[in-house]
Design an enzyme around this catalytic site. Structure first.
Site: not given
Ligand code: ATP
Ligand code: MG
Length: 326
Positions: A120, A167, A199, A223, A227
């Site tokens: 971002y 990751k 993951d 993020d 969610d």
């Protein structure tokens, strides 16, 4: 000591749930000075600016800010406001409440999401008709700042260290630096950590969220994964969040402007009131914060409830019930 609180209701149900949270704060015996300012679609339609300079300045100088929601202009409002408080971490609890339908009612997680960089950070390019690229930025300094916050966050009796989600097996340089830096800071502070590939985290948290407690993540992972956890606890409607900076902070519900119910006086104020509880905690009023959380929890369990939770009560009814329980 007086605490100056900037209040920015914004658009839609922000205009309904933010005053409700202010009412709850006003019912406590704490010396707050509230200053209200405009932001969002409505002020843009009037003045051409979604975030007037005086609103930005207020957030940049107040001890803390309570924000509601902004509509189409959300990105033009919330990103600079997070900048106004120099927010480096987004704190997102995802906790299921007794009496509220949840996919995984046993969920009780807190995400500490890096709030300034990662994908971002915005270095995107379109090189040719065919090829676009994105440069991911991870710095040691931002990772350190996040890790120091995380160590501090878990320092009470409530938490046994934290989990680092990353990751680094694929993004060896960026997430490698993130993971190593966070782990080093934790080691220096005597804080226990474990790590999980992001993951694998997504699967494991759905199967059994009780495996995790506090989860420290890079920006995008935080993020998405927070969610996902919101889905486990019954949606975005009840979730609070905090954007913490070194000297000030901004608190907001995770939900948006809810245009489908805006203006009807039936928005659920719980997420914003719990965000106000996070504000109390941030200012050091831990007992009052706990009392507000308990009053919200009791009200969600026993009513009155707004229509989103199957009840027939108004925003004001629920707010009064919470204040009565306080
Ligand atoms: P925005 O673009 O501002 O995010 P949206 O249409 O995505 O608007 P959200 O605010 O994200 O709407 O809400 C999604 C759904 O959840 C809507 O149906 C909305 O009515 C409901 N909802 C969100 N927050 C609340 C709340 N506090 N009380 C009741 N319902 C809510
Ligand atoms: Mg939305």
């Amino acid at each position: 000591m007086t605490h100056e609180i900037a209040v920015i209701p914004g658009d839609g149900i922000g205009q309904e749930v933010t005053p409700a949270a202010v009412e709850v704060l006003e019912s406590l015996d704490i010396d707050f000075e509230f200053a209200e300012a405009e932001a969002g679609d409505a002020v843009k339609a009037e003045t051409g600016e979604a975030l007037p300079q005086e609103t930005y300045d207020l957030a940049a100088s107040a001890d803390a800010t309570l924000f509601g929601a902004a509509g189409d202009t959300a990105a033009d409002v919330i990103l600079p406001l997070r900048g106004a408080v120099d927010s480096f971490v987004n704190v997102r609890p995802a906790k299921a409440y007794p009496g509220v339908d949840a996919v995984r009612p046993e969920t009780d997680l807190v995400f500490l999401r890096e709030n300034t960089e990662g994908v971002y950070a915005g270095h995107e390019d379109r090189l040719t008709q065919d090829v676009s690229t994105l440069t991911r930025v991870v710095t040691e300094s931002a990772s350190e700042r996040l890790a120091e916050f995380a160590c501090d966050y878990v320092s009470g009796d409530e938490h046994d260290g934290f989990t680092v989600a990353h990751k680094a097996n694929v993004m060896r340089e960026t997430d490698g630096l993130f993971r190593d830096t966070v782990r080093d800071v934790a080691d220096e502070n005597g804080v226990e950590t474990d790590e999980v590939l992001m993951d694998a985290f997504a699967t494991r948290v759905c199967l059994d969220p009780t495996q995790f407690d506090v989860v420290v993540c890079p920006n995008l992972a935080g993020d998405v994964l927070s969610d996902l956890a919101a889905g486990l606890v019954g949606g975005l409607g009840l979730l609070p969040s905090a954007n913490i900076g070194p000297e000030r902070a901004l608190f907001e519900p995770v939900h948006g402007t809810a245009p489908d119910i805006a203006g009807e006086g039936v928005a659920n104020p719980a997420a914003t009131i719990v965000s106000a509880a996070m504000l109390l905690e941030y200012l050091g009023y831990d007992d009052q914060a706990a009392a507000v959380n308990e009053a919200v929890e009791a009200t969600l369990a026993d009513g009155p409830r707004t229509p989103d939770l199957g009840g027939g009560a108004s925003t004001e009814d629920v707010t009064e019930a919470i204040i009565d329980r306080l």
